[in-house]
Structures are given as structure tokens and as C-alpha cells.
Write a protein that holds these residues in place. Structure first.
Motif, PDB file in Angstrom:
ATOM      1  N   CYS A 140       0.852  -1.185   0.000  1.00 17.42           N
ATOM      2  CA  CYS A 140       0.000   0.000   0.000  1.00 17.42           C
ATOM      3  C   CYS A 140       0.885   1.230   0.000  1.00 17.42           C
ATOM      4  O   CYS A 140       2.068   1.162   0.335  1.00 17.42           O
ATOM      5  CB  CYS A 140      -0.957   0.013   1.194  1.00 17.42           C
ATOM      6  SG  CYS A 140      -0.178   0.346   2.786  1.00 17.42           S
ATOM      7  N   TRP A 141       0.298   2.334  -0.407  1.00 16.93           N
ATOM      8  CA  TRP A 141       1.005   3.598  -0.324  1.00 16.93           C
ATOM      9  C   TRP A 141       0.003   4.698  -0.066  1.00 16.93           C
ATOM     10  O   TRP A 141      -1.197   4.550  -0.309  1.00 16.93           O
ATOM     11  CB  TRP A 141       1.852   3.876  -1.552  1.00 16.93           C
ATOM     12  CG  TRP A 141       1.174   3.763  -2.877  1.00 16.93           C
ATOM     13  CD1 TRP A 141       0.583   4.761  -3.582  1.00 16.93           C
ATOM     14  CD2 TRP A 141       1.021   2.582  -3.662  1.00 16.93           C
ATOM     15  NE1 TRP A 141       0.075   4.273  -4.765  1.00 16.93           N
ATOM     16  CE2 TRP A 141       0.342   2.934  -4.832  1.00 16.93           C
ATOM     17  CE3 TRP A 141       1.404   1.240  -3.476  1.00 16.93           C
ATOM     18  CZ2 TRP A 141       0.021   2.023  -5.824  1.00 16.93           C
ATOM     19  CZ3 TRP A 141       1.089   0.327  -4.463  1.00 16.93           C
ATOM     20  CH2 TRP A 141       0.414   0.723  -5.617  1.00 16.93           C
ATOM     21  N   GLY A 142       0.529   5.783   0.489  1.00 13.20           N
ATOM     22  CA  GLY A 142      -0.331   6.892   0.845  1.00 13.20           C
ATOM     23  C   GLY A 142       0.442   7.958   1.588  1.00 13.20           C
ATOM     24  O   GLY A 142       1.618   8.185   1.351  1.00 13.20           O
ATOM     25  N   ARG A 143      -0.254   8.561   2.545  1.00 11.88           N
ATOM     26  CA  ARG A 143       0.292   9.701   3.262  1.00 11.88           C
ATOM     27  C   ARG A 143      -0.063   9.588   4.735  1.00 11.88           C
ATOM     28  O   ARG A 143      -1.152   9.141   5.086  1.00 11.88           O
ATOM     29  CB  ARG A 143      -0.329  10.953   2.670  1.00 11.88           C
ATOM     30  CG  ARG A 143       0.209  12.236   3.164  1.00 11.88           C
ATOM     31  CD  ARG A 143      -0.454  13.359   2.397  1.00 11.88           C
ATOM     32  NE  ARG A 143       0.345  14.559   2.492  1.00 11.88           N
ATOM     33  CZ  ARG A 143       0.200  15.585   1.705  1.00 11.88           C
ATOM     34  NH1 ARG A 143      -0.687  15.565   0.736  1.00 11.88           N
ATOM     35  NH2 ARG A 143       0.946  16.649   1.868  1.00 11.88           N
ATOM     36  N   PHE A 144       0.865  10.003   5.570  1.00 14.17           N
ATOM     37  CA  PHE A 144       0.606  10.086   7.003  1.00 14.17           C
ATOM     38  C   PHE A 144       0.659  11.552   7.401  1.00 14.17           C
ATOM     39  O   PHE A 144       1.585  12.271   7.038  1.00 14.17           O
ATOM     40  CB  PHE A 144       1.655   9.316   7.820  1.00 14.17           C
ATOM     41  CG  PHE A 144       1.458   9.505   9.287  1.00 14.17           C
ATOM     42  CD1 PHE A 144       0.542   8.741   9.983  1.00 14.17           C
ATOM     43  CD2 PHE A 144       2.157  10.494   9.970  1.00 14.17           C
ATOM     44  CE1 PHE A 144       0.325   8.964  11.337  1.00 14.17           C
ATOM     45  CE2 PHE A 144       1.949  10.712  11.319  1.00 14.17           C
ATOM     46  CZ  PHE A 144       1.033   9.943  12.001  1.00 14.17           C
ATOM     47  N   ARG A 145      -0.337  11.973   8.178  1.00 12.68           N
ATOM     48  CA  ARG A 145      -0.351  13.322   8.744  1.00 12.68           C
ATOM     49  C   ARG A 145      -0.628  13.201  10.231  1.00 12.68           C
ATOM     50  O   ARG A 145      -1.545  12.496  10.642  1.00 12.68           O
ATOM     51  CB  ARG A 145      -1.448  14.164   8.106  1.00 12.68           C
ATOM     52  CG  ARG A 145      -1.244  14.407   6.641  1.00 12.68           C
ATOM     53  CD  ARG A 145      -2.414  15.191   6.093  1.00 12.68           C
ATOM     54  NE  ARG A 145      -2.611  14.881   4.697  1.00 12.68           N
ATOM     55  CZ  ARG A 145      -2.915  15.774   3.781  1.00 12.68           C
ATOM     56  NH1 ARG A 145      -3.052  17.035   4.106  1.00 12.68           N
ATOM     57  NH2 ARG A 145      -3.091  15.410   2.534  1.00 12.68           N
ATOM     58  N   GLY A 146       0.199  13.888  11.007  1.00 15.00           N
ATOM     59  CA  GLY A 146       0.020  13.797  12.444  1.00 15.00           C
ATOM     60  C   GLY A 146       0.938  14.730  13.195  1.00 15.00           C
ATOM     61  O   GLY A 146       1.429  15.722  12.647  1.00 15.00           O
ATOM     62  N   VAL A 147       1.185  14.362  14.463  1.00 13.91           N
ATOM     63  CA  VAL A 147       1.993  15.169  15.369  1.00 13.91           C
ATOM     64  C   VAL A 147       2.988  14.244  16.064  1.00 13.91           C
ATOM     65  O   VAL A 147       2.620  13.165  16.538  1.00 13.91           O
ATOM     66  CB  VAL A 147       1.110  15.863  16.426  1.00 13.91           C
ATOM     67  CG1 VAL A 147       1.944  16.689  17.388  1.00 13.91           C
ATOM     68  CG2 VAL A 147       0.048  16.712  15.760  1.00 13.91           C
ATOM     69  N   GLY A 148       4.248  14.689  16.125  1.00 16.80           N
ATOM     70  CA  GLY A 148       5.270  13.941  16.841  1.00 16.80           C
ATOM     71  C   GLY A 148       5.161  14.167  18.340  1.00 16.80           C
ATOM     72  O   GLY A 148       4.513  15.116  18.799  1.00 16.80           O
ATOM     73  N   LYS A 149       5.815  13.327  19.103  1.00 19.38           N
ATOM     74  CA  LYS A 149       5.829  13.487  20.562  1.00 19.38           C
ATOM     75  C   LYS A 149       6.463  14.809  20.976  1.00 19.38           C
ATOM     76  O   LYS A 149       6.194  15.307  22.059  1.00 19.38           O
ATOM     77  CB  LYS A 149       6.560  12.323  21.215  1.00 19.38           C
ATOM     78  CG  LYS A 149       5.787  11.022  21.149  1.00 19.38           C
ATOM     79  CD  LYS A 149       6.555   9.904  21.812  1.00 19.38           C
ATOM     80  CE  LYS A 149       5.762   8.609  21.762  1.00 19.38           C
ATOM     81  NZ  LYS A 149       6.537   7.475  22.283  1.00 19.38           N
ATOM     82  N   ASP A 150       7.273  15.391  20.075  1.00 19.37           N
ATOM     83  CA  ASP A 150       7.902  16.683  20.360  1.00 19.37           C
ATOM     84  C   ASP A 150       7.032  17.867  19.919  1.00 19.37           C
ATOM     85  O   ASP A 150       7.452  19.011  19.994  1.00 19.37           O
ATOM     86  CB  ASP A 150       9.269  16.766  19.680  1.00 19.37           C
ATOM     87  CG  ASP A 150       9.179  16.675  18.160  1.00 19.37           C
ATOM     88  OD1 ASP A 150       8.064  16.551  17.607  1.00 19.37           O
ATOM     89  OD2 ASP A 150      10.247  16.714  17.509  1.00 19.37           O
ATOM     90  N   GLY A 151       5.812  17.591  19.447  1.00 17.01           N
ATOM     91  CA  GLY A 151       4.892  18.638  19.020  1.00 17.01           C
ATOM     92  C   GLY A 151       5.018  19.034  17.563  1.00 17.01           C
ATOM     93  O   GLY A 151       4.224  19.817  17.052  1.00 17.01           O
ATOM     94  N   ARG A 152       6.012  18.488  16.878  1.00  9.50           N
ATOM     95  CA  ARG A 152       6.256  18.812  15.467  1.00  9.50           C
ATOM     96  C   ARG A 152       5.152  18.227  14.583  1.00  9.50           C
ATOM     97  O   ARG A 152       4.723  17.097  14.774  1.00  9.50           O
ATOM     98  CB  ARG A 152       7.616  18.236  15.088  1.00  9.50           C
ATOM     99  CG  ARG A 152       8.038  18.434  13.671  1.00  9.50           C
ATOM    100  CD  ARG A 152       9.464  17.939  13.463  1.00  9.50           C
ATOM    101  NE  ARG A 152       9.653  16.582  13.945  1.00  9.50           N
ATOM    102  CZ  ARG A 152       9.931  15.539  13.166  1.00  9.50           C
ATOM    103  NH1 ARG A 152      10.065  15.693  11.877  1.00  9.50           N
ATOM    104  NH2 ARG A 152      10.097  14.347  13.689  1.00  9.50           N
TER     105      ARG A 152
END
Length: 126
Positions: free
Chosen positions: A85-97
């Protein structure tokens, strides 16, 4: 998408990937053993091979740098005992980035569980 043999993948590749990312994005770590074989190996950029279910669980619970996010799957392809599969991940790191990465995954299955997972990013990333 090709059709798999019933003895290999009991659900479609799309259903399998959808469930995997629902579990991961929902941080439902207790459900990972239903998706990964006991002797699985996870290859991920930036990490040594993660070998065994206990190590995979430790990675998700303790080592993964992501605190929250969602995988958006663009396409799934499958064969008798593998899924990509392929796609995109969008989120927040533990450092807030803020995280926004394109990825692809390959899964080599043993029945209904992941024996080997290989994740690829389009650049050195998360």
C-alpha cells in the motif's frame, strides 16, 4: 487488484490494510497481536530490524516518535501472500512537530498475520 487464495488472506488486502491502520491510528496496541505473527519482523527506516511481536509492541508503545495522526491510503495491491500500500501520514510527533509524510508499505503474510513488514518513506523522515 488480484484475488488471493482463501487459505492465504481471508479478507481483501484493502480490508487488511484498513484494519491495520485503524488499530495503529487508534493506538489500540492490544490488538496488534491479531495482525502480527509472533515471529514477525518490521523493517523501518532509521531503526534496526524490529524482530518478534514483543519488540513490535514495545516499538509502538514506547519508541515510536508519533503521538497522534492518521494514515491516508491511496492504493492497495495484493498477491497470494503479500500486500502493498502507499499513501500519506499526517500527524503530530511526541515533540509537538507537525508530521506530513508520504510512505509505502509491503506486508508479507503468513495466513492472516504479518510475517514481515517493510516501510519506506520518500525521504529521511519519521
Amino acid at each position: 487488484m488480484s484475488t488471493t487464495h482463501p487459505e492465504q488472506l481471508a479478507v481483501s488486502g484493502t480490508d487488511f490494510v484498513t484494519r491495520l491502520f485503524e488499530v495503529i491510528d487508534g493506538r489500540r496496541w492490544d490488538e496488534l497481536p491479531t495482525l502480527f505473527a509472533e515471529d514477525c519482523t518490521y523493517h523501518r527506516p532509521g531503526y534496526e530490524a524490529i524482530s518478534g511481536l514483543d519488540a513490535v509492541l514495545r516499538f509502538y508503545r514506547e519508541e515510536r516518535i508519533i503521538s497522534d495522526g492518521r494514515h491516508e491510503i491511496e492504493h492497495v495491491a495484493e498477491s497470494d501472500s503479500s500486500v502493498a500500500c502507499w499513501g500519506r501520514f499526517r500527524g503530530v510527533g511526541k515533540d509537538g512537530r507537525q508530521l506530513d509524510e508520504r510512505f509505502s508499505d509491503l506486508y508479507f503474510l503468513d495466513g492472516r498475520k504479518i510475517r514481515t513488514r517493510r516501510t519506506y518513506f520518500y525521504r529521511p523522515a519519521i
